[in-house]
Motif scaffolding. Structure first.
Motif, PDB file in Angstrom:
ATOM      1  N   VAL A 141     -12.567 -78.744 -83.911  1.00 52.52           N
ATOM      2  CA  VAL A 141     -11.247 -79.377 -84.038  1.00 52.52           C
ATOM      3  C   VAL A 141     -10.209 -78.414 -83.498  1.00 52.52           C
ATOM      4  O   VAL A 141     -10.144 -77.252 -83.919  1.00 52.52           O
ATOM      5  CB  VAL A 141     -10.936 -79.742 -85.504  1.00 52.52           C
ATOM      6  N   VAL A 142      -9.391 -78.897 -82.551  1.00 54.93           N
ATOM      7  CA  VAL A 142      -8.331 -78.095 -81.959  1.00 54.93           C
ATOM      8  C   VAL A 142      -7.013 -78.845 -82.127  1.00 54.93           C
ATOM      9  O   VAL A 142      -6.857 -79.961 -81.620  1.00 54.93           O
ATOM     10  CB  VAL A 142      -8.592 -77.831 -80.463  1.00 54.93           C
ATOM     11  N   ASP A 143      -6.089 -78.257 -82.873  1.00 55.55           N
ATOM     12  CA  ASP A 143      -4.796 -78.901 -83.140  1.00 55.55           C
ATOM     13  C   ASP A 143      -4.969 -80.324 -83.646  1.00 55.55           C
ATOM     14  O   ASP A 143      -4.351 -81.282 -83.144  1.00 55.55           O
ATOM     15  CB  ASP A 143      -3.924 -78.880 -81.875  1.00 55.55           C
ATOM     16  N   ASP A 144      -5.862 -80.498 -84.623  1.00 50.60           N
ATOM     17  CA  ASP A 144      -6.115 -81.784 -85.298  1.00 50.60           C
ATOM     18  C   ASP A 144      -6.781 -82.824 -84.398  1.00 50.60           C
ATOM     19  O   ASP A 144      -6.781 -84.016 -84.730  1.00 50.60           O
ATOM     20  CB  ASP A 144      -4.815 -82.367 -85.881  1.00 50.60           C
ATOM     21  N   VAL A 145      -7.338 -82.420 -83.275  1.00 50.73           N
ATOM     22  CA  VAL A 145      -8.051 -83.336 -82.376  1.00 50.73           C
ATOM     23  C   VAL A 145      -9.514 -82.909 -82.296  1.00 50.73           C
ATOM     24  O   VAL A 145      -9.812 -81.735 -82.073  1.00 50.73           O
ATOM     25  CB  VAL A 145      -7.420 -83.343 -80.963  1.00 50.73           C
TER      26      VAL A 145
ATOM     27  N   ALA B 220      -3.357 -76.775 -70.446  1.00 54.51           N
ATOM     28  CA  ALA B 220      -3.631 -75.334 -70.407  1.00 54.51           C
ATOM     29  C   ALA B 220      -3.509 -74.736 -71.808  1.00 54.51           C
ATOM     30  O   ALA B 220      -4.305 -73.863 -72.195  1.00 54.51           O
ATOM     31  CB  ALA B 220      -2.679 -74.640 -69.442  1.00 54.51           C
ATOM     32  N   HIS B 221      -2.524 -75.187 -72.570  1.00 58.16           N
ATOM     33  CA  HIS B 221      -2.380 -74.720 -73.951  1.00 58.16           C
ATOM     34  C   HIS B 221      -3.591 -75.144 -74.781  1.00 58.16           C
ATOM     35  O   HIS B 221      -4.095 -74.359 -75.614  1.00 58.16           O
ATOM     36  CB  HIS B 221      -1.101 -75.290 -74.565  1.00 58.16           C
ATOM     37  N   ALA B 222      -4.077 -76.380 -74.563  1.00 54.09           N
ATOM     38  CA  ALA B 222      -5.255 -76.850 -75.297  1.00 54.09           C
ATOM     39  C   ALA B 222      -6.475 -76.000 -74.963  1.00 54.09           C
ATOM     40  O   ALA B 222      -7.292 -75.694 -75.846  1.00 54.09           O
ATOM     41  CB  ALA B 222      -5.523 -78.321 -74.976  1.00 54.09           C
ATOM     42  N   ALA B 223      -6.618 -75.605 -73.693  1.00 56.37           N
ATOM     43  CA  ALA B 223      -7.729 -74.731 -73.305  1.00 56.37           C
ATOM     44  C   ALA B 223      -7.618 -73.374 -73.998  1.00 56.37           C
ATOM     45  O   ALA B 223      -8.617 -72.797 -74.445  1.00 56.37           O
ATOM     46  CB  ALA B 223      -7.754 -74.558 -71.787  1.00 56.37           C
ATOM     47  N   THR B 224      -6.397 -72.867 -74.115  1.00 55.65           N
ATOM     48  CA  THR B 224      -6.170 -71.599 -74.809  1.00 55.65           C
ATOM     49  C   THR B 224      -6.535 -71.719 -76.281  1.00 55.65           C
ATOM     50  O   THR B 224      -7.208 -70.842 -76.847  1.00 55.65           O
ATOM     51  CB  THR B 224      -4.697 -71.181 -74.674  1.00 55.65           C
ATOM     52  N   ARG B 225      -6.108 -72.808 -76.905  1.00 56.40           N
ATOM     53  CA  ARG B 225      -6.393 -73.009 -78.324  1.00 56.40           C
ATOM     54  C   ARG B 225      -7.888 -73.209 -78.564  1.00 56.40           C
ATOM     55  O   ARG B 225      -8.416 -72.809 -79.613  1.00 56.40           O
ATOM     56  CB  ARG B 225      -5.604 -74.217 -78.847  1.00 56.40           C
ATOM     57  N   PHE B 226      -8.575 -73.813 -77.601  1.00 55.46           N
ATOM     58  CA  PHE B 226     -10.030 -73.958 -77.721  1.00 55.46           C
ATOM     59  C   PHE B 226     -10.698 -72.579 -77.758  1.00 55.46           C
ATOM     60  O   PHE B 226     -11.581 -72.328 -78.584  1.00 55.46           O
ATOM     61  CB  PHE B 226     -10.572 -74.790 -76.567  1.00 55.46           C
TER      62      PHE B 226
END
Length: 345
Positions: free
Chosen positions: A67-71, A137-143
């Protein structure tokens, strides 16, 4: 005094009041049963993931969820990650990471491979609002944060390339190297009708089995998302970000890719400024090189990671030929080629 109706239970007649003891018991029992069968949030999320998981594994990589940022994010990973550098592969426009697997799988024992479906794509869940290039890109970082990974080499195809450029722009300390395969999204792909025509021509140049992989992803992504994502891509300064990268960068293009300018034009543009970019042409390849030419691409990636000259793959004779057309003045000088290898073409 107990009220009764002949032939009917006393507690189902209309005139009974709602506070009859048996009515209260039935209400309590019903709510208890509902509570017993109601899934928790974790159980509901797990059931939803199982419905979206592939019926059969698509490769030798392990298939996992996080789960990344509730997704909910679906990803694939080296089944037994080696003690080696991390290499994350990022997919293209409207697709999932599935078509990247042929190349990623070949590198799984040499690198710690990660292949996520970014939020809103493939089997991953949809965020509350569609994501543009900086947000992806932010989602990739958070992953990577979620996986506890500080630095990685990023490999992208098509839309995955501007995502990598944005990642490097925001977090230069977290990217070791960039590998950009068929970096689309520039002026050559505008307007939308031109890009659609280019995609149609590319479809006839890809292996027929690519359609079985891509079609479900495109259907799942949907037309409205396609239009929004195209606008986001065309507004992103891909070329400026690419030439500004301060890490060793490999660009691989196919000479049959209708979404890319010709090799001569790419060499001309790349030579306009000092940069860290190495440009390699793959003869006979179209846009989805990660899928259509995995052996040759994995070979080029290995040479790039080892700072060796780009030579043709001896294990893929007659299929295609890879050769270097530009080496930026700031790019690392090539080391001596491995024993028995031919000089760069």
């Amino acid at each position: 005094m107990t009220r009764r109706r002949q032939g009917r239970p006393w507690n189902v007649v209309p005139e009974n009041t709602s506070d009859d003891p048996y009515d209260a018991y039935l209400n309590w029992a019903s709510k208890r049963q509902e509570a017993a069968t109601m899934p928790t949030a974790a159980e509901y999320s797990d059931r939803r993931r199982r419905r979206r998981s592939p019926r059969h594994p698509a490769s030798a990589l392990a298939e996992r969820w996080t789960v990344v940022d509730d997704v909910d994010v679906f990803y694939r990973e080296s089944p037994e990650p080696p003690a080696a550098p991390v290499m994350m592969h990022l997919h293209g426009f409207g697709l999932s990471g599935r078509y990247l697997l042929p190349t990623a799988e070949r590198l799984r024992d040499e690198f710690h491979i990660l292949v996520p479906d970014l939020p809103g794509f493939g089997r991953s869940g949809r965020p509350s609002e569609p994501l543009d290039v900086p947000e992806l890109a932010h989602a990739a970082t958070r992953f990577l944060d979620d996986r506890g990974i500080e630095r990685a080499t990023l490999v992208g195809n098509s839309m995955g390339c501007p995502i990598i450029c944005e990642f490097a722009h925001n977090h230069p300390e977290r990217i070791d190297r960039a590998i950009l395969v068929s970096p689309a999204g520039g002026l050559h792909n505008q307007p939308l009708r031109r890009a659609v025509g280019q995609l149609a021509r590319d479809g006839t140049r890809e292996p027929p089995r690519m359609m079985r992989v891509a079609a479900p992803d495109y259907v799942r992504f949907g037309v409205p998302s396609t239009v929004r994502m195209f606008r986001a891509l065309t507004r992103y300064p891909s070329l400026d970000r690419l030439l500004a990268l301060e890490i060793p960068t490999l660009v691989v293009i196919g000479d049959r890719d209708p979404l890319m300018p010709g090799p001569d034009r790419i060499r001309e543009v790349a030579s306009l400024t000092d940069n860290h970019v190495l440009v390699v042409v793959m003869e006979g390849a179209a846009h989805a090189i990660n899928f259509s030419n995995p052996g040759e691409l994995a070979h080029v990636i290995r040479l790039f990671m080892a700072d060796q000259p780009i030579v043709d793959d001896p294990d893929s004779p007659g299929f295609t030929r890879a050769y270097e057309i530009h080496r930026g003045t700031l790019h690392p000088a090539p080391k001596a080629p491995p024993d028995g290898a031919a000089p760069a073409g």
